[in-house]
Design an enzyme around this catalytic site. Structure first.
Site, PDB file in Angstrom:
ATOM      1  CG  ASP A 146      -1.929   1.056   1.009  1.00 58.92           C
ATOM      2  OD1 ASP A 146      -1.853   2.193   0.774  1.00 58.92           O
ATOM      3  OD2 ASP A 146      -3.068   0.696   1.323  1.00 58.92           O
ATOM      4  CB  CYS A 157     -14.431   6.335   0.745  1.00 60.24           C
ATOM      5  SG  CYS A 157     -14.308   4.720   0.586  1.00 60.24           S
TER       6      CYS A 157
END
Length: 322
Positions: free
Chosen positions: A58, A181
């Site tokens: 990530d 989001c």
């Protein structure tokens, strides 16, 4: 060994697992891409179950707006790389699991090697470019891919590749716009359910349980309290899909097109072309066109439009770090 037997006693008592299944989990290698809302619960349950080795990728850092759906991260970790922070927390939870934390964005150039070394891959990044890059690599290497996505109050998990059709076979047509989001919002427990289900499916694959989850999509909608899904075992693979490449795979002969209007060209040789004008390009037939944008979605649609007007080679480039 006695401590291990005690720690995993409640799952080892299951006839589907037992000592042999626990040994299989301890020798397994799982690749998880994404340490956010999906990756956090998936990571927690796989670490808790005693999966021996996890590679965690990530390139993002922890932000305060992440915390409602990524509850392992404390306030003090804001600004830290997610992969590094998650690995530290998970190592404290179960030091028997080796976690290789890589605080970087997934690179299509190195993805085939990463996938080839894993027993199962979890797509927890919620990124068009990452999902399709992993799907292409897993399909080629015959490695199972557990893809997940969640937004607002709903989400899905799909068991792809490894003998089942790829993610491209399920979704041959991408949406014209991609919600996030930040723009659409998201409920933390919904993301947690999807991530936990990814972990459950990964364990089923690693344990080779009957009624394989590969070739199955499971959906959940918290707004209507409905779960659904379908099997896609016979979904056809698309012909000649447009591949994603990494920056290191760019060549001097490539014609570089930056579709973003919100940023300077990503490369000195790149030029800006609005997505709506892409069909007017007339590239030489002997050059590859590389279309770049932030998420890969604009590049995908522009590539499809260009393909309708030109028969040359096209590649896509996502620029998440830009």
């Amino acid at each position: 060994m006695a401590d291990a037997v005690t720690r995993y006693a409640r799952q080892m008592i299951l006839p589907q697992i037992g000592p042999s299944g626990q040994d299989r989990l301890s020798r397994a290698h799982v690749l998880i891409v994404g340490a956010g809302g999906l990756g956090v619960p998936a990571l927690q349950y796989l670490v808790g179950a005693g999966v021996g080795r996890i590679t965690l990728i990530d390139g993002d850092v922890i932000e305060e707006t992440n915390l409602h759906r990524q509850p392992i991260y404390p306030i003090a970790s804001i600004g830290q790389p997610k992969a590094t922070a998650a690995a530290q927390i998970m190592t404290a939870m179960n030091p028997d699991v080796h976690i290789d934390a890589r605080p970087e964005w997934l690179d299509p150039a190195s993805t085939p090697a990463l996938v080839a070394g894993a027993d199962v891959v979890l797509d927890c990044a919620d990124s068009f470019a990452v999902s399709l890059t992993l799907s292409d690599a897993c399909l080629a290497a015959h490695v199972p891919l557990i893809a997940g996505s969640a937004l607002a109050t709903s989400g899905y998990v799909a068991g792809c590749c490894g003998g089942a059709p790829s993610l491209r076979a399920i979704f041959p047509d991408l949406p014209t716009g991609g919600g996030t989001c930040a723009t659409n919002g998201v409920m933390g427990p919904v993301v947690g359910m999807i991530g936990a289900l990814q972990a459950q499916i990964a364990m089923a694959v690693l344990l080779n349980l009957p009624d394989s989850p590969l070739g199955r999509l499971i959906s959940f909608d918290a707004a209507t309290w409905r779960m659904g899904g379908f099997r896609f075992d016979r979904a056809p693979e698309p012909d000649d899909p447009l591949p994603f490449i990494g920056r290191t795979q760019i060549t001097e002969q490539d014609l570089l097109i930056d579709l973003r209007t919100e940023a300077p060209p990503f490369h000195p040789a790149a030029r800006h072309v609005p997505p709506e004008d892409i069909g007017q390009l007339s590239p030489p037939d002997d050059r590859r066109v590389v279309l770049a944008c932030k998420t890969g979605l604009r590049a995908h649609h522009a590539g499809q439009a260009l393909r309708d007007a030109w028969a040359g080679k096209i590649a896509l480039l996502a620029l998440p770090e830009a």
